[in-house]
Design a protein around this motif. Structure first.
Motif, PDB file in Angstrom:
ATOM      1  N   PRO A 158       0.820  -1.219   0.000  1.00 57.72           N
ATOM      2  CA  PRO A 158       0.000   0.000   0.000  1.00 57.72           C
ATOM      3  C   PRO A 158       0.853   1.269   0.000  1.00 57.72           C
ATOM      4  O   PRO A 158       2.033   1.229   0.362  1.00 57.72           O
ATOM      5  CB  PRO A 158      -0.760  -0.103   1.324  1.00 57.72           C
ATOM      6  N   CYS A 159       0.236   2.365  -0.403  1.00 56.03           N
ATOM      7  CA  CYS A 159       0.884   3.666  -0.233  1.00 56.03           C
ATOM      8  C   CYS A 159      -0.190   4.687   0.132  1.00 56.03           C
ATOM      9  O   CYS A 159      -1.392   4.391   0.069  1.00 56.03           O
ATOM     10  CB  CYS A 159       1.623   4.107  -1.503  1.00 56.03           C
ATOM     11  N   ILE A 160       0.251   5.864   0.545  1.00 51.26           N
ATOM     12  CA  ILE A 160      -0.679   6.974   0.763  1.00 51.26           C
ATOM     13  C   ILE A 160      -0.223   8.122  -0.120  1.00 51.26           C
ATOM     14  O   ILE A 160       0.946   8.527  -0.083  1.00 51.26           O
ATOM     15  CB  ILE A 160      -0.736   7.397   2.249  1.00 51.26           C
ATOM     16  N   VAL A 161      -1.132   8.589  -0.942  1.00 51.18           N
ATOM     17  CA  VAL A 161      -0.790   9.616  -1.930  1.00 51.18           C
ATOM     18  C   VAL A 161      -1.821  10.741  -1.816  1.00 51.18           C
ATOM     19  O   VAL A 161      -2.982  10.496  -1.494  1.00 51.18           O
ATOM     20  CB  VAL A 161      -0.753   8.970  -3.354  1.00 51.18           C
ATOM     21  N   ALA A 162      -1.367  11.976  -2.058  1.00 45.99           N
ATOM     22  CA  ALA A 162      -2.283  13.109  -1.881  1.00 45.99           C
ATOM     23  C   ALA A 162      -2.317  13.981  -3.127  1.00 45.99           C
ATOM     24  O   ALA A 162      -1.276  14.242  -3.747  1.00 45.99           O
ATOM     25  CB  ALA A 162      -1.828  13.955  -0.693  1.00 45.99           C
ATOM     26  N   ALA A 163      -3.501  14.447  -3.481  1.00 46.35           N
ATOM     27  CA  ALA A 163      -3.628  15.421  -4.569  1.00 46.35           C
ATOM     28  C   ALA A 163      -3.256  16.800  -4.011  1.00 46.35           C
ATOM     29  O   ALA A 163      -3.448  17.075  -2.831  1.00 46.35           O
ATOM     30  CB  ALA A 163      -5.067  15.446  -5.068  1.00 46.35           C
ATOM     31  N   LYS A 223     -10.455   6.624   0.362  1.00 47.28           N
ATOM     32  CA  LYS A 223     -10.138   8.013   0.702  1.00 47.28           C
ATOM     33  C   LYS A 223      -9.941   8.133   2.217  1.00 47.28           C
ATOM     34  O   LYS A 223     -10.632   7.493   2.986  1.00 47.28           O
ATOM     35  CB  LYS A 223     -11.287   8.940   0.274  1.00 47.28           C
ATOM     36  N   ILE A 224      -9.013   9.000   2.591  1.00 49.99           N
ATOM     37  CA  ILE A 224      -8.784   9.275   4.014  1.00 49.99           C
ATOM     38  C   ILE A 224      -9.089  10.765   4.234  1.00 49.99           C
ATOM     39  O   ILE A 224      -8.641  11.603   3.446  1.00 49.99           O
ATOM     40  CB  ILE A 224      -7.317   9.005   4.409  1.00 49.99           C
ATOM     41  N   ASN A 225      -9.858  11.082   5.278  1.00 46.26           N
ATOM     42  CA  ASN A 225     -10.124  12.489   5.562  1.00 46.26           C
ATOM     43  C   ASN A 225      -8.842  13.205   5.959  1.00 46.26           C
ATOM     44  O   ASN A 225      -8.023  12.653   6.677  1.00 46.26           O
ATOM     45  CB  ASN A 225     -11.126  12.622   6.710  1.00 46.26           C
ATOM     46  N   ILE A 226      -8.707  14.445   5.494  1.00 43.12           N
ATOM     47  CA  ILE A 226      -7.492  15.189   5.832  1.00 43.12           C
ATOM     48  C   ILE A 226      -7.714  15.851   7.203  1.00 43.12           C
ATOM     49  O   ILE A 226      -8.589  16.700   7.344  1.00 43.12           O
ATOM     50  CB  ILE A 226      -7.189  16.285   4.788  1.00 43.12           C
ATOM     51  N   LEU A 239      -3.161   9.017  10.578  1.00 44.24           N
ATOM     52  CA  LEU A 239      -3.898  10.077   9.869  1.00 44.24           C
ATOM     53  C   LEU A 239      -5.356  10.080  10.316  1.00 44.24           C
ATOM     54  O   LEU A 239      -5.924  11.138  10.595  1.00 44.24           O
ATOM     55  CB  LEU A 239      -3.855   9.815   8.367  1.00 44.24           C
ATOM     56  N   GLU A 240      -5.933   8.874  10.367  1.00 41.88           N
ATOM     57  CA  GLU A 240      -7.356   8.764  10.724  1.00 41.88           C
ATOM     58  C   GLU A 240      -7.625   9.224  12.154  1.00 41.88           C
ATOM     59  O   GLU A 240      -8.715   9.684  12.467  1.00 41.88           O
ATOM     60  CB  GLU A 240      -7.837   7.323  10.518  1.00 41.88           C
TER      61      GLU A 240
END
Ligand code: MEV
Length: 300
Positions: A24-29, A155-158, A211-212
């Protein structure tokens, strides 16, 4: 009719390289976008005008694949505009391909769901660069912060306290050559690299939880640990290491390179009170601050 679309660039928060191998990875726009204007061509030729994009191969391929897939014979003209230069590693190739496919679909009067758009763009990108996880594409399509694993997207809430500083190392890395470099290492020292990837994967899972639960100090520590594993993968540079080190000394919660490595950008996770100090430290270490923040908006 002129169709206008735009798609965001991205930052890899955690898990780069391992994600190519199914981890897995975590990527952000981010709030820097590529814009496309598309219309039917009036001179029997597909035309791409792309001053803000490194080269047009991805957009050319997008036109070819879309025309073949939807049996379109009429020519089109695509013009790009960009909020950011193609040489800082914010994913301009993926963002321009996402914006191009969305524009062409609209021009051809075809409705694509987000997952159809993701799959199409990922296929187009693989036709050109052969390897790639699609994580950059996911950020551009969905926007916000995305947990990504083998095409699965959550999706993860920011969290409100999530604040990054981005430092550009001054040199451009070629993503594909760094993917190849890791792939060679993987062939030569498979057991060891598998272990590294396992460790990176475990950090990503913990980072998702941090993050969560809005736990920035823990997230920071995990980011720094991820950077140390990327150093072991031989994808960091002395300049990136210096910027990461400087951020930590200045009080960042954590810092790491972001993306393929070999140059491009690093990111530091900071509290509001440490922002200025960390910015200054990165500059003093030879980096250039890029004013970018995470953005909820995907392709539009
Ligand atoms: C590049 O932004 C991220 C890598 O993991 C490559 C990929 O995911 O395709 C290095």
């Amino acid at each position: 009719m002129t169709v206008k679309t735009s798609a965001p660039g991205k930052l890899l928060l955690m898990g780069e390289h391992a994600v190519v191998y199914g981890y897995p990875c975590i990527v952000a726009a981010v709030d820097k976008r590529i814009y496309i204007e598309a219309k039917w061509s009036d001179n029997n030729k597909d035309k791409v005008i792309a001053p803000g994009v490194k080269n047009t191969v991805f957009i050319d391929m997008a036109i070819k694949v879309m025309k073949e897939k939807y049996d379109i014979t009429q020519e089109s003209e695509l013009k790009t505009l960009s909020d950011f230069p193609p040489n800082i590693g914010l994913g301009s190739s993926s963002a321009s391909t996402v914006a191009a496919v969305k524009a062409l679909a609209t021009l051809f009067n075809i409705t694509l769901s987000q997952s159809q758009l993701f799959n199409l763009v990922h296929t187009i990108i693989l036709k050109i660069q052969k390897k790639g996880s699609g994580a950059d594409v996911a950020a551009s399509v969905y926007g916000g912060v995305v947990y990504f694993k083998s095409g699965l997207i959550a999706k993860i809430n920011i969290p409100s306290s999530f604040s990054l500083i981005i430092g550009y190392s001054g040199s451009k890395a070629d993503t594909v050559s760094y993917i190849k470099k890791v792939s060679q290492l993987y062939t030569e020292r498979r057991k060891e690299i598998d272990k590294l990837f396992d460790q990176i994967g475990a950090l990503v899972e913990k980072a998702k939880k941090a993050l969560e639960s809005n736990d920035m100090p823990t997230l920071g520590t995990l980011m720094t640990q991820n950077h140390q594993l990327l150093q072991k993968l031989n994808v960091s540079t002395p300049q990136l290491d210096a910027m990461v080190e400087a951020s930590l000394t200045a009080g960042a919660w954590g810092a790491k390179l972001s993306g393929a490595g070999g140059g491009d950008c690093m990111i530091a996770l900071v509290s509001e009170s440490k922002r200025d100090k960390v910015r200054y430290a990165i500059e003093k270490a030879g980096g250039r601050i890029i004013n970018v923040s995470v953005d909820k908006r995907g392709v539009r």
